[in-house]
Design a protein around this motif. Structure first.
Motif, PDB file in Angstrom:
ATOM      1  N   ILE A   1      25.297 -24.205  33.730  1.00 63.13           N
ATOM      2  CA  ILE A   1      25.054 -23.416  32.519  1.00 63.13           C
ATOM      3  C   ILE A   1      25.487 -24.167  31.262  1.00 63.13           C
ATOM      4  O   ILE A   1      24.856 -24.051  30.213  1.00 63.13           O
ATOM      5  CB  ILE A   1      25.776 -22.041  32.596  1.00 63.13           C
ATOM      6  CG1 ILE A   1      25.475 -21.211  31.341  1.00 63.13           C
ATOM      7  CG2 ILE A   1      27.263 -22.218  32.791  1.00 63.13           C
ATOM      8  CD1 ILE A   1      26.059 -19.826  31.374  1.00 63.13           C
TER       9      ILE A   1
ATOM     10  N   THR B   1      22.717 -24.945  28.305  1.00 63.62           N
ATOM     11  CA  THR B   1      22.911 -24.195  27.059  1.00 63.62           C
ATOM     12  C   THR B   1      23.167 -25.147  25.899  1.00 63.62           C
ATOM     13  O   THR B   1      22.747 -24.888  24.765  1.00 63.62           O
ATOM     14  CB  THR B   1      24.081 -23.220  27.207  1.00 63.62           C
ATOM     15  OG1 THR B   1      23.875 -22.389  28.353  1.00 63.62           O
ATOM     16  CG2 THR B   1      24.213 -22.330  25.984  1.00 63.62           C
TER      17      THR B   1
ATOM     18  N   ALA C   1      14.161 -15.700  34.251  1.00 64.93           N
ATOM     19  CA  ALA C   1      14.712 -16.910  33.627  1.00 64.93           C
ATOM     20  C   ALA C   1      14.987 -16.702  32.148  1.00 64.93           C
ATOM     21  O   ALA C   1      16.004 -17.169  31.621  1.00 64.93           O
ATOM     22  CB  ALA C   1      13.748 -18.082  33.831  1.00 64.93           C
TER      23      ALA C   1
ATOM     24  N   SER D   1      18.148 -14.794  31.909  1.00 65.07           N
ATOM     25  CA  SER D   1      19.293 -15.647  32.256  1.00 65.07           C
ATOM     26  C   SER D   1      19.691 -16.540  31.083  1.00 65.07           C
ATOM     27  O   SER D   1      20.876 -16.682  30.775  1.00 65.07           O
ATOM     28  CB  SER D   1      18.946 -16.517  33.470  1.00 65.07           C
ATOM     29  OG  SER D   1      18.668 -15.722  34.605  1.00 65.07           O
ATOM     30  N   GLY D   2      18.698 -17.145  30.428  1.00 67.71           N
ATOM     31  CA  GLY D   2      18.990 -18.005  29.289  1.00 67.71           C
ATOM     32  C   GLY D   2      19.606 -17.240  28.131  1.00 67.71           C
ATOM     33  O   GLY D   2      20.558 -17.714  27.496  1.00 67.71           O
TER      34      GLY D   2
ATOM     35  N   VAL E   1      22.262 -18.321  35.645  1.00 73.91           N
ATOM     36  CA  VAL E   1      21.531 -19.532  35.280  1.00 73.91           C
ATOM     37  C   VAL E   1      21.380 -20.461  36.483  1.00 73.91           C
ATOM     38  O   VAL E   1      20.308 -21.026  36.713  1.00 73.91           O
ATOM     39  CB  VAL E   1      22.252 -20.251  34.117  1.00 73.91           C
ATOM     40  CG1 VAL E   1      21.570 -21.574  33.794  1.00 73.91           C
ATOM     41  CG2 VAL E   1      22.296 -19.358  32.881  1.00 73.91           C
TER      42      VAL E   1
ATOM     43  N   ASN F   1      11.596 -22.188  34.955  1.00 74.46           N
ATOM     44  CA  ASN F   1      12.935 -21.646  34.744  1.00 74.46           C
ATOM     45  C   ASN F   1      13.706 -22.435  33.683  1.00 74.46           C
ATOM     46  O   ASN F   1      14.368 -21.854  32.824  1.00 74.46           O
ATOM     47  CB  ASN F   1      13.708 -21.634  36.066  1.00 74.46           C
ATOM     48  CG  ASN F   1      13.184 -20.594  37.032  1.00 74.46           C
ATOM     49  OD1 ASN F   1      12.441 -19.695  36.648  1.00 74.46           O
ATOM     50  ND2 ASN F   1      13.557 -20.707  38.288  1.00 74.46           N
TER      51      ASN F   1
ATOM     52  N   SER G   1      12.123 -21.670  30.233  1.00 72.06           N
ATOM     53  CA  SER G   1      12.361 -20.283  29.834  1.00 72.06           C
ATOM     54  C   SER G   1      13.810 -20.073  29.417  1.00 72.06           C
ATOM     55  O   SER G   1      14.099 -19.385  28.433  1.00 72.06           O
ATOM     56  CB  SER G   1      12.005 -19.335  30.985  1.00 72.06           C
ATOM     57  OG  SER G   1      10.649 -19.442  31.342  1.00 72.06           O
ATOM     58  N   ILE G   2      14.743 -20.668  30.168  1.00 67.71           N
ATOM     59  CA  ILE G   2      16.167 -20.558  29.827  1.00 67.71           C
ATOM     60  C   ILE G   2      16.446 -21.187  28.475  1.00 67.71           C
ATOM     61  O   ILE G   2      17.128 -20.605  27.620  1.00 67.71           O
ATOM     62  CB  ILE G   2      17.031 -21.210  30.932  1.00 67.71           C
ATOM     63  CG1 ILE G   2      17.015 -20.338  32.194  1.00 67.71           C
ATOM     64  CG2 ILE G   2      18.463 -21.430  30.456  1.00 67.71           C
ATOM     65  CD1 ILE G   2      17.611 -21.012  33.412  1.00 67.71           C
TER      66      ILE G   2
END
Length: 326
Positions: free
Chosen positions: A147, A151, A213, A216-217, A237, A270, A273-274
């Motif tokens: 993560i 991020t 996803a 999650s992001g 994530v 994924n 999208s995150i």
């Protein structure tokens, strides 16, 4: 009301505390002039006002190392102010840009502990897929620190910090490449567990995976903003990234080239999208540089990152629709 304490060490005539008190919401302050050339100023403020004061300090004309600032959490403060009951503000209370930068920069480094955690999680996730055990797979997600760098890619895009962006991308690629490699080596030496439910579930892709996803992001970015970058949000994530990477590696190791396409698309969907939802969350929360030049660079970086990730996401969603309905 959440409070934080700013400790500012600066030359005697550098800081105008009355100007700060007039322009910002200061709960209280204390000035100590025990030092010969410097004075210590402590300013107690609400959490939401910290970033404005730090920005004010950055804009003051000064040379390098003219002043030093420490930001400390405050658990309680007495005497408590007696205020008339009023409706609480519903604005998002977030960490300051300076706090976020320190936290996320640390999470973007490819440290020795990060590498070991990724390697261990890759082995555990591979075993979980082989045994078709959701509990083991989730256990691998708990220890996978993916993560942080993912991020950080979105955060760096919003700030236009290309040095942080490059480092975060490299750390993220390592975090995704190790599970692919570990699973690929296993599948090369042994048979791929094609009858495992955990394996089969990553060879099926649907639009609902994009929604998961995106959520999650957004949750990952929000956890950093709220100073709550804990394991539970990290699991969300990691679940979206590590298992598809493991199944992709197993298909590649077994030379199942056509079968590897779907887990690859799932992994790319994924990832994009995150990052897309994280960029939007950071943007909407008001994360931006302080000075004009960095602000212009950040605006360009954010626009290009949103455009690039959105185009890739649309292409991949089109591929999902094609796979499911054509």
């Amino acid at each position: 009301m959440k409070l934080q304490l700013l400790e500012i060490y600066a030359p005697q005539d550098f800081l105008d505390i009355e100007d700060i008190e007039d322009n910002f919401s200061v709960v209280s302050y204390w000035v100590s002039e025990k030092f010969k050339e410097q004075k210590l100023t402590r300013i107690l403020v609400e959490t939401n006002d910290v970033e404005e004061i730090l920005n004010y300090l950055e804009k003051l004309p000064s040379e390098d190392d003219t002043y030093q600032v420490m930001l400390l959490p405050v658990q309680t403060y007495l005497p408590r102010e007696k205020k008339e009951p009023q409706e609480e503000e519903k604005d998002l209370q977030r960490a300051s840009r300076h706090e976020l930068f320190t936290t996320i920069t640390g999470a973007s480094h490819m440290s020795v502990s990060y590498m070991w955690f990724i390697i261990f999680s890759a082995f555990v996730a591979t075993v979980g897929v082989i045994k078709s055990s959701p509990a083991v797979v989730i256990g691998a997600m708990v220890i996978a620190p993916i993560i942080g760098p993912v991020t950080a890619v979105s955060f760096a895009s919003v700030l236009g910090d290309f040095k942080l962006l490059r480092r975060s991308i490299l750390t993220s690629l390592f975090g995704l490449g190790v599970p692919v490699l570990v699973a690929g080596v296993f599948s090369f030496l042994f048979n791929a567990p094609v009858n495992s439910d955990e394996f089969i579930s990553r060879t099926i892709i649907q639009i609902i995976d994009v929604i998961a996803a995106l959520a999650s992001g957004a949750a990952g970015a929000l956890s950093f903003i709220k100073r709550n970058e804990g394991a539970l949000v990290g699991v969300m994530v990691s679940v979206a990234l590590v298992p598809p990477a493991v199944v992709l590696g197993m298909n590649l190791g077994a030379a199942r080239w056509e079968e590897a396409l779907i887990p690859f698309i799932l992994l790319m969907v994924n990832v994009n999208s995150i990052m897309l939802s994280a960029v939007i969350v950071f943007w909407l929360s008001g994360i931006k540089p302080n000075n004009w030049q960095d602000l212009q660079k950040a605006n360009i970086s954010r626009k290009y990152s949103l455009l690039y990730v959105s185009i890739i996401a649309l292409v991949l969603i089109t591929a999902i629709i094609f796979i499911n309905f054509v």
